[in-house]
Design an enzyme around this catalytic site. Structure first.
Site, PDB file in Angstrom:
ATOM      1  N   GLY A   1       0.947  -0.984  -0.512  1.00 25.17           N
ATOM      2  CA  GLY A   1       0.263  -0.160   0.128  1.00 25.17           C
ATOM      3  C   GLY A   1       0.948   1.328  -0.336  1.00 25.17           C
TER       4      GLY A   1
ATOM      5  CG  LEU B   1      -2.003  10.404   2.846  1.00 24.06           C
ATOM      6  CD1 LEU B   1      -3.080  11.244   4.240  1.00 24.06           C
ATOM      7  CD2 LEU B   1      -0.890  11.106   2.556  1.00 24.06           C
TER       8      LEU B   1
ATOM      9  NE  ARG C   1     -16.862  12.517   7.988  1.00 21.31           N
ATOM     10  CZ  ARG C   1     -15.737  11.990   7.937  1.00 21.31           C
ATOM     11  NH1 ARG C   1     -15.468  10.721   7.384  1.00 21.31           N
ATOM     12  NH2 ARG C   1     -14.967  13.033   6.907  1.00 21.31           N
TER      13      ARG C   1
ATOM     14  CG  HIS D   1     -16.505   8.265   3.458  1.00 18.57           C
ATOM     15  ND1 HIS D   1     -15.501   8.697   2.702  1.00 18.57           N
ATOM     16  CD2 HIS D   1     -15.478   8.760   4.911  1.00 18.57           C
ATOM     17  CE1 HIS D   1     -14.772   9.582   3.031  1.00 18.57           C
ATOM     18  NE2 HIS D   1     -14.807   9.557   3.974  1.00 18.57           N
TER      19      HIS D   1
ATOM     20  CG  LEU E   1      -6.476  13.047   5.594  1.00 13.77           C
ATOM     21  CD1 LEU E   1      -6.734  14.452   5.128  1.00 13.77           C
ATOM     22  CD2 LEU E   1      -6.276  11.751   4.369  1.00 13.77           C
TER      23      LEU E   1
END
Length: 637
Positions: free
Chosen positions: A40, A43, A330, A401, A441
């Site tokens: 992978g 980030l 959310r 998501h 992130l």
């Protein structure tokens, strides 16, 4: 079986500092002899490969795309959290820690979350030094904006392209090490198996997606940073190539899978427009800073939004949650959107949408200011819907998501397979039952830049690793198993395409294991998933050969894994008889329809162990101990 999270004892604010001081790190002069496999290049993986290469390790970096720049991290829009308190509004490491634990509905590990909050301040400095163009105020200082679940402004951003800019920062660091020879890049490879020798992760088996060749690579440790499993639902905001295969194959080699039912529904997605879609498009949560969410007060009101006066509008989030308003977390925003649509107040042709309206912000701040903050997001919305969001409200609806579940890891990010480390969204450790916006992130970069260099070195310094090459029987067995599986799929010659069957699986998961879940529906989902899985292995149609470019074959392999994983996800949701965060059991809710936890019976991590083909997985638990945050009924009112 209770899992030992290996969290250092003592005061929370010094756990990470003390851990680093106690690490038995590898001698720098010997690092070059260690080969580290990183799967992978987002980030987490990109930052880890770059950092380990700079430290002197021999790094093999694998990505499924043609370039590390195409990792799904590039799609993140709104920002990255850090407890810098630049706005002088009372933010702190302690407050970020508390908001994250509360946002996860008290189902995350205290030690991991506090470490994440500590490291957040370093991440911004690292990225600024790399040249990441964060938004700045008029005087030149870094700007911040608010995000859901917080009452301070701690989110750093680059318009609606934060993920892209952060990934480019990690990518340039990675390619610097590629140029220096410490990192070797292997693009267009898909990991299909983990190789375990003497109980330790010592390599991987991959398929070359151009030639179809099965390849094996050995190393002293394996780092998985392969993202989440949201595409099990077929329609999600994830890139189509994002999948669960690498993590699932590691699970079948002994790594536990933790909390798979903790999936996040994002409230601001462009609504589904038809069966032709293979994915959905996200509108950043940052839009809820200036956009107001509303529906018509009257059921079935189909007037255009500009013809509906203020008196006939229901700003339901502001009405129900006056303290946080449109910036509730959310999971809360998503469930409320579903609720008003179920009442018949949804907008658009399908009735499965609510309005996100910027009229007040444009009148107050001017169109130029809104264009500066969100211009690329508005442009993207207009290109997809052919509607101008500067003139009429956006239409949004929740969609799958992020996934909070993932492979179980201890405080060192090591799975239950020694030598297998899991970073970023692929592990379960930091977000509990719901992730706050702009924290993904933060976790990926913290794991890659600041955590894994210590924990990996500590493992290598203490592990006894015998010499291993790809001629070892374990590599031959893994390669043979991969090839046998591919050949078996090609021999079926059925009548249904992998995409058809994936779409059906996604519909089952969305209907029964989506925003709202109940025991009857979950049992129905298990029955239907098992039947679909049996049909896949008897009726899937895959043309072509295994030994060349065959995208249908690679996609079919992922669908086969989704079918197995979907059963585990549903089983986890069925056994967790409480509501928490994104996991909402209809049988467990407060009188005003909020999630109701059962702290007495479910204050733990559920970690599932593979028990063999066609055998139910075994459920283990890791108790969650809260010493610094007292779990309470989560309220944003």
């Amino acid at each position: 079986m209770n899992l030992d999270a290996k969290i250092p004892s003592g005061p929370l604010d010094s756990k990470w500092d003390r851990y680093r001081s106690e690490c038995k790190l590898v001698n720098p002069a010997n690092k070059r002899k260690y080969t580290i496999i990183v799967v992978g290049t987002g980030l987490g993986g990109g930052a880890a490969a770059a950092t380990l290469g700079e430290l002197g390790y021999n790094v093999l970096s694998f990505c499924i795309q043609d370039s590390p720049r195409r990792a799904h991290s590039i799609a993140a829009q709104g920002g990255i959290n850090a407890a810098k308190n630049y706005q002088n509004d009372g933010d702190s490491i302690q407050r970020l820690f508390y908001d994250t634990v509360k946002g996860g509905d008290y189902r995350a590990r205290e030690g991991n979350v506090y470490r994440l909050a500590q490291l957040s301040v370093n991440i911004i400095d690292q990225c600024v030094a790399q040249g990441v163009p964060f938004a700045r105020e008029y005087g030149g200082h870094l700007d911040n904006r608010s995000f859901g679940g917080a009452q301070v402004s701690r989110t750093f951003y680059a318009r609606g392209q934060t993920g892209q800019q952060l990934l480019l920062g990690a990518y340039q660091s990675l390619m610097r090490q590629v140029d220096k020879g410490t990192v070797k890049l292997f693009p267009r490879r898909e990991m299909l198996d983990l190789v375990v020798v003497d109980g330790q992760a010592r390599g991987i088996t991959v398929r070359n997606l151009i030639t179809g060749e099965i390849e094996s690579y050995e190393g002293h440790a394996v780092l998985l940073a392969t993202g989440g499993y949201g595409n099990a639902y077929y329609l999600s905001t994830n890139a189509v190539n994002s999948n669960v295969t690498a993590a699932w194959r590691a699970y079948k080699r002994g790594a536990l899978f933790a909390n798979p039912c903790f999936t996040q529904i994002h409230p601001t997605c462009i609504p589904v427009s038809g069966d032709h879609q293979s994915k959905l498009t996200l509108m950043s949560e940052s839009l809820r800073n200036d956009g107001r969410v509303w529906v018509p007060k009257q059921t079935g009101d189909k007037r255009p939004p500009e013809q509906i006066p203020e008196a006939d509008r229901d700003y339901y989030l502001e009405r129900r949650y006056p303290s946080f308003g449109n910036l509730v977390p959310r999971d809360v925003a998503s469930r409320n959107a579903k609720s008003v649509c179920d009442e018949g107040k949804g907008v658009g042709e399908s009735g499965l949408a609510v309005y996100l309206d910027f009229t007040d912000a444009i009148n107050r701040l001017g169109e130029d200011t809104i264009r500066m903050r969100y211009g690329n997001l508005f442009h993207m919305y207009q290109k997809i819907t052919d509607e101008n969001p500067y003139r009429s409200p956006m239409r949004i609806y929740p969609a799958i998501h992020y996934t909070m579940g993932g492979l179980w890891v201890d405080y060192e990010l090591q799975s239950t397979v020694p030598g297998l480390f899991v970073l970023g969204e692929a592990n379960f450790s930091d977000h509990g039952a719901n992730r706050l916006g702009a924290s993904a992130l933060m976790q990926g970069l913290a794991d890659g830049y600041f955590v894994i260099p210590y924990t990996l070195g500590n493992y290598l310094a203490n592990a006894k690793l015998s010499p291993v090459t790809t001629s070892h029987d374990a590599f031959k067995e893994a390669s043979s198993a991969v090839q046998t599986r591919l050949d078996r799929m090609l021999r079926i010659k059925g009548n249904r395409t992998p995409r058809e069957m994936h779409r059906e699986l996604g519909g089952i998961l969305w209907d029964y294991v989506g925003m709202s879940r109940n025991e009857k529906g979950l049992n129905e989902a298990l029955t239907r998933i098992r039947a679909l899985r049996a049909e896949f292995w008897n009726n899937v149609c895959i043309p072509g050969a295994p030994d060349n470019l065959n995208q249908t074959l690679e996609y079919a392999g992922r669908v086969a894994d989704y079918l197995e994983f979907g059963e585990c996800l549903t089983l986890d949701a069925l056994t967790r008889k409480e509501s928490c965060g994104g996991h909402f059991r209809e049988e467990s809710q407060t009188p005003d329809n909020e999630a109701l936890r059962d702290d007495e019976n479910f204050t733990h991590v559920a970690a599932w162990a593979y028990a063999g083909e066609d055998k139910p997985p075994v459920r283990h638990i890791e108790p969650l101990i809260y010493e610094y945050v007292k779990p309470s009924q989560r309220s944003y009112k």
